[in-house]
Design a protein around this motif. Structure first.
Motif, short mmCIF file in Angstrom:
data_model
loop_
_atom_site.label_atom_id
_atom_site.label_comp_id
_atom_site.label_asym_id
_atom_site.label_seq_id
_atom_site.Cartn_x
_atom_site.Cartn_y
_atom_site.Cartn_z
N GLU A 162 -48.59 18.60 -123.71
CA GLU A 162 -47.86 19.83 -123.44
C GLU A 162 -47.69 19.98 -121.93
N PRO A 163 -46.58 20.57 -121.51
CA PRO A 163 -46.41 20.80 -120.08
C PRO A 163 -47.39 21.85 -119.59
N THR A 164 -47.74 21.72 -118.34
CA THR A 164 -48.67 22.70 -117.77
C THR A 164 -47.96 24.03 -117.64
N ARG A 165 -48.66 25.09 -117.89
CA ARG A 165 -48.07 26.43 -117.86
C ARG A 165 -48.29 27.04 -116.48
N ARG A 166 -47.31 27.79 -116.06
CA ARG A 166 -47.43 28.48 -114.79
C ARG A 166 -48.15 29.80 -115.00
N ALA A 167 -48.71 30.31 -113.94
CA ALA A 167 -49.45 31.56 -114.04
C ALA A 167 -48.52 32.74 -114.30
N ASP A 168 -47.34 32.72 -113.68
CA ASP A 168 -46.39 33.82 -113.82
C ASP A 168 -45.35 33.45 -114.87
N PRO A 169 -45.30 34.15 -116.02
CA PRO A 169 -44.32 33.76 -117.04
C PRO A 169 -42.88 34.03 -116.62
N ALA A 170 -42.65 34.97 -115.71
CA ALA A 170 -41.28 35.23 -115.26
C ALA A 170 -40.76 34.10 -114.38
N ALA A 171 -41.65 33.35 -113.75
CA ALA A 171 -41.23 32.25 -112.89
C ALA A 171 -40.71 31.07 -113.70
N ALA A 172 -40.96 31.03 -114.99
CA ALA A 172 -40.52 29.91 -115.81
C ALA A 172 -39.03 29.99 -116.12
N LEU A 173 -38.43 31.18 -116.02
CA LEU A 173 -37.01 31.31 -116.33
C LEU A 173 -36.17 30.86 -115.14
N PRO A 174 -35.08 30.14 -115.39
CA PRO A 174 -34.30 29.63 -114.27
C PRO A 174 -33.48 30.70 -113.55
N PHE A 175 -33.15 31.81 -114.24
CA PHE A 175 -32.37 32.88 -113.64
C PHE A 175 -33.16 34.17 -113.72
N GLY A 176 -32.73 35.13 -112.94
CA GLY A 176 -33.35 36.45 -112.98
C GLY A 176 -32.67 37.36 -113.98
N ARG A 177 -33.19 38.55 -114.09
CA ARG A 177 -32.64 39.53 -115.04
C ARG A 177 -31.20 39.87 -114.71
N ARG A 178 -30.89 40.00 -113.41
CA ARG A 178 -29.53 40.31 -112.98
C ARG A 178 -28.56 39.21 -113.40
N ASN A 179 -28.99 37.94 -113.29
CA ASN A 179 -28.13 36.83 -113.67
C ASN A 179 -27.78 36.88 -115.15
N TYR A 180 -28.80 37.09 -115.98
CA TYR A 180 -28.55 37.13 -117.42
C TYR A 180 -27.68 38.33 -117.80
N THR A 181 -27.87 39.45 -117.13
CA THR A 181 -27.05 40.62 -117.41
C THR A 181 -25.59 40.33 -117.05
N LEU A 182 -25.36 39.73 -115.89
CA LEU A 182 -23.99 39.39 -115.50
C LEU A 182 -23.37 38.36 -116.44
N MET A 183 -24.17 37.43 -116.94
CA MET A 183 -23.65 36.44 -117.89
C MET A 183 -23.20 37.12 -119.19
N LEU A 184 -24.00 38.05 -119.68
CA LEU A 184 -23.62 38.76 -120.91
C LEU A 184 -22.36 39.61 -120.69
N ILE A 185 -22.26 40.24 -119.53
CA ILE A 185 -21.06 41.02 -119.22
C ILE A 185 -19.85 40.09 -119.14
N GLY A 186 -20.02 38.92 -118.52
CA GLY A 186 -18.93 37.95 -118.42
C GLY A 186 -18.47 37.46 -119.78
N ILE A 187 -19.40 37.21 -120.69
CA ILE A 187 -19.03 36.80 -122.05
C ILE A 187 -18.26 37.93 -122.74
N GLY A 188 -18.68 39.17 -122.53
CA GLY A 188 -17.97 40.31 -123.10
C GLY A 188 -16.55 40.43 -122.55
N VAL A 189 -16.38 40.20 -121.24
CA VAL A 189 -15.05 40.28 -120.63
C VAL A 189 -14.15 39.17 -121.18
N ILE A 190 -14.69 37.97 -121.35
CA ILE A 190 -13.90 36.87 -121.91
C ILE A 190 -13.46 37.20 -123.33
N LEU A 191 -14.37 37.69 -124.14
CA LEU A 191 -14.01 38.06 -125.51
C LEU A 191 -12.99 39.19 -125.54
#
Length: 114
Positions: A40-69
């Protein structure tokens, strides 16, 4: 064994088999780094550091998908034949392109530091 005169080291001919030389030395102890046996891969101490993007990035991605639709929905509202009206040829594609630009920005935006 025939001797090589230029270097002084013995060379083997076809007729002579290679002789093995056994050199005994004192055992050297080394510390070998251990790995986890589970694979198994070693786990980092901070679980939020494992995500490649931040909360703002994911929010903007969801808004962008909504605009495309929404742009595709606008294009489907055109009542002209084959979608050759203002909604199908101008407004809908502009909304879709703006959604893709928002997606591009959401991917490249630096995640917010906590």
């Amino acid at each position: 064994m025939a001797k090589d005169k230029s270097y002084g080291s013995p060379t083997l001919t076809r007729d002579e088999p290679a002789k093995k030389t056994v050199v005994t030395t004192t055992p050297v102890t080394r510390t070998v780094p251990t790995r986890p046996l589970t694979g198994e891969p070693t786990r980092r101490a901070d679980p939020a550091a494992a995500l490649p993007f931040g909360r703002r990035n994911y929010t903007l991605m969801l808004i962008g998908i909504g605009v495309i639709l929404m742009g595709f929905f606008i294009m489907s509202l055109d009542k002209e034949e084959f979608g050759f009206g203002f909604l199908g040829l101008t407004l809908g594609p502009l909304v879709v392109i703006s959604g893709f630009m928002l997606e591009f920005f959401a991917i490249l935006a630096r995640p917010a530091r906590a």
